[in-house]
Design an enzyme around this catalytic site. Structure first.
Site, mmCIF file in Angstrom:
data_model
loop_
_atom_site.group_PDB
_atom_site.id
_atom_site.type_symbol
_atom_site.label_atom_id
_atom_site.label_comp_id
_atom_site.label_asym_id
_atom_site.label_seq_id
_atom_site.Cartn_x
_atom_site.Cartn_y
_atom_site.Cartn_z
ATOM 1 N N LYS A 154 -2.746 -1.538 -1.175
ATOM 2 C CA LYS A 154 -2.575 -2.936 -0.766
ATOM 3 C C LYS A 154 -2.547 -3.824 -2.007
ATOM 4 O O LYS A 154 -3.366 -4.724 -2.186
ATOM 5 C CB LYS A 154 -3.699 -3.353 0.200
ATOM 6 C CG LYS A 154 -3.624 -2.696 1.560
ATOM 7 C CD LYS A 154 -2.477 -3.232 2.410
ATOM 8 C CE LYS A 154 -1.192 -2.465 2.342
ATOM 9 N NZ LYS A 154 -0.077 -3.091 3.034
ATOM 10 N N ASP B 67 2.467 -4.908 6.744
ATOM 11 C CA ASP B 67 2.890 -5.083 5.352
ATOM 12 C C ASP B 67 4.083 -6.032 5.281
ATOM 13 O O ASP B 67 4.114 -6.950 4.455
ATOM 14 C CB ASP B 67 3.247 -3.719 4.732
ATOM 15 C CG ASP B 67 3.496 -3.834 3.243
ATOM 16 O OD1 ASP B 67 2.511 -3.931 2.493
ATOM 17 O OD2 ASP B 67 4.671 -3.855 2.827
ATOM 18 N N GLU C 138 3.877 -9.770 3.467
ATOM 19 C CA GLU C 138 4.695 -10.164 2.297
ATOM 20 C C GLU C 138 5.666 -11.294 2.645
ATOM 21 O O GLU C 138 5.973 -12.128 1.796
ATOM 22 C CB GLU C 138 5.411 -8.947 1.685
ATOM 23 C CG GLU C 138 6.455 -8.300 2.549
ATOM 24 C CD GLU C 138 6.772 -6.849 2.148
ATOM 25 O OE1 GLU C 138 5.956 -6.205 1.477
ATOM 26 O OE2 GLU C 138 7.847 -6.367 2.537
HETATM 27 C C1 LIG Z 1 3.151 -7.897 -1.209
HETATM 28 C C2 LIG Z 1 4.365 -7.081 -1.481
HETATM 29 C C3 LIG Z 1 4.186 -5.593 -1.263
HETATM 30 O O1 LIG Z 1 4.001 -5.319 0.100
HETATM 31 C C4 LIG Z 1 2.979 -5.153 -2.036
HETATM 32 C C5 LIG Z 1 2.908 -5.319 -3.504
HETATM 33 O O2 LIG Z 1 2.004 -4.751 -1.418
HETATM 34 C C6 LIG Z 1 5.481 -4.893 -1.729
HETATM 35 O O3 LIG Z 1 6.215 -4.379 -0.860
HETATM 36 O O4 LIG Z 1 5.774 -4.906 -2.932
HETATM 37 MG MG LIG Z 2 2.174 -4.483 0.565
HETATM 38 MG MG LIG Z 3 5.587 -4.212 1.040
#
Ligand SMILES: CC[C@](O)(C(C)=O)C(=O)O
Ligand SMILES: [Mg+2]
Ligand SMILES: [Mg+2]
Ligand SMILES: NC(=O)C1=CN([C@@H]2O[C@H](COP(=O)(O)OP(=O)(O)OC[C@H]3O[C@@H](n4cnc5c(N)ncnc54)[C@H](OP(=O)(O)O)[C@@H]3O)[C@@H](O)[C@H]2O)C=CC1
Length: 345
Positions: free
Chosen positions: A130, A190, A194
């Site tokens: 995460k 997720d 984001e």
């Molecule tokens: C917040 C963006 C993310 O989900 C992550 C870094 O956890 C991603 O897909 O890069």
């Molecule tokens: Mg993420």
């Molecule tokens: Mg992500």
């Protein structure tokens, strides 16, 4: 409260006599490969020739094309961009998959939206940190970790959960905590996080605040400090102590403004829109749009990406950050390493 798994819950001997192929050496790939290796796991990296290949070689890994890496490993972790995974899986991984192989992901997108349908005789699981990959590495080196979710899609061997926990341990995530979920829940939360909060919500909030101040005649430098630079300092306090911890450090005037004006900005209408964003994710509309955008070679993505670079907050930010070398020291070190690697090859 949900069960949270820590280091003591993992079988730290799990990877004895097992090899992991990390496919991809970008944000997540370099962090997983290096953290696992530092945890005593045998790792090979699977790539195409290019920038990442050179980086992985310079970091001391044995690097192979994707097929060769997958074929020799017991565990295959796919850390390619989500939109490229299906083609690479079909062409280079699926042909060498054998019974007992474990296929792993750091995000459930392609399995959940049926873009990748693995054969029934392999274990399929995810360990999804995460946090951004560069921090997965940086926090590991600092002796800490980024929490991770894990989920089992197929457990043919009966070992999938043990593997998930051992892998999460190996990348340092069980120092912070591991949480069990499903591919569906990981993927949908997720994507929502984001889009609505961490990336989309935040960049839109920052730009709207900056534009409101500069359009009212205030100096862009001041608007940058107020709406972007200071955000990290406030978020650091929230990271350490939650909302209450942050509010302990700010003035009562700021806290009163937080209480009365915050809900005027992020109001019920915003929340209704968040719910529509979530529905688009749950019903597959977002995934469909992103897959089509890639099939068309990203015309919209590229156009927005270019115009965003020209936003006044970016121009003033570049100038101000150049005067504060300490701000992006970590990025600069990483860049220097990459440039040195490119020069060497
Ligand atoms: C917040 C963006 C993310 O989900 C992550 C870094 O956890 C991603 O897909 O890069
Ligand atoms: Mg993420
Ligand atoms: Mg992500
Ligand atoms: N970014 C993050 O922090 C997070 C990402 N995830 C997930 O992790 C996965 C990886 O994402 P991320 O680390 O951002 O990806 P990146 O874009 O940072 O890295 C992708 C890597 O894949 C390589 N690659 C791309 N195409 C091919 C190909 N055709 N054949 C071989 N190698 C290829 C790239 O090498 P090259 O230099 O040759 O292009 C690069 O090393 C995704 O599923 C994502 O959702 C999950 C949590 C957070």
């Amino acid at each position: 409260m949900a069960k949270v798994y820590y280091n003591g819950d993992a079988n730290q001997q799990y990877f004895n006599h097992k090899k992991v192929a990390v496919i991809g050496y970008g944000s997540q790939g370099h962090a997983h490969a290096q953290n696992l290796r530092d945890s005593g796991v045998e790792v090979v990296v699977g790539l195409r020739e290019g920038r990442s290949w050179n980086n992985a070689v310079n970091d001391g890994f044995s690097v192979y094309n994707v097929k060769e890496a997958a074929e020799q490993a017991d565990v295959i972790m796919i850390l390619l961009p989500d939109e490229r995974q299906t083609a690479v899986y079909n062409e280079e991984i699926a042909p060498v998959l054998r019974q007992g192989h474990a296929l792993m992901f750091a995000h459930g997108f392609n399995v959940h939206f049926n873009q990748i349908v693995p054969p029934a005789d392999v274990d399929v699981l995810l360990v999804a940190p995460k946090g951004p990959g560069h921090l997965v590495r940086r926090t590991f080196e600092q002796g800490a970790g980024v929490p991770a979710l894990f989920a089992i899609h197929q457990d043919v061997t009966g070992d999938a959960r043990e593997l998930a926990l051992a892998y999460a341990y190996g990348i340092g995530s069980l120092r912070a905590g591991g949480l069990e979920t499903t591919f569906k829940e990981e993927t949908e939360t997720d994507l929502f996080g984001e889009q609505a909060v961490l990336c989309g919500g935040l960049t839109s909030l920052v730009k709207a605040g900056f534009e409101t101040l500069t359009e009212a005649g205030y100096q862009p430098e001041l608007a940058y400090f107020e709406c972007l630079h200071e955000l990290k300092l406030i978020v650091d306090l929230m990271y350490e102590g939650g909302l209450e911890g942050m509010r302990y450090s700010i003035s009562d005037t700021a806290q009163w403004g937080d209480f009365v004006s915050g809900p005027r900005v992020v109001n019920e209408e915003v929340k209704k829109e968040m719910k529509r964003v979530l529905t688009d994710i749950q019903q597959g509309q977002f995934a469909k749009g992103w897959i089509l955008e890639n099939q068309a070679n990203r015309p919209v993505f590229n156009a927005i990406n270019e115009s965003e670079k020209e936003h006044p907050i970016e121009k003033v930010g570049r100038e101000l950050r150049a005067m504060m070398p300490f701000v992006n020291q970590n990025t600069k070190q990483a860049e220097k390493k990459e440039v040195a690697a490119l020069a060497k090859n």
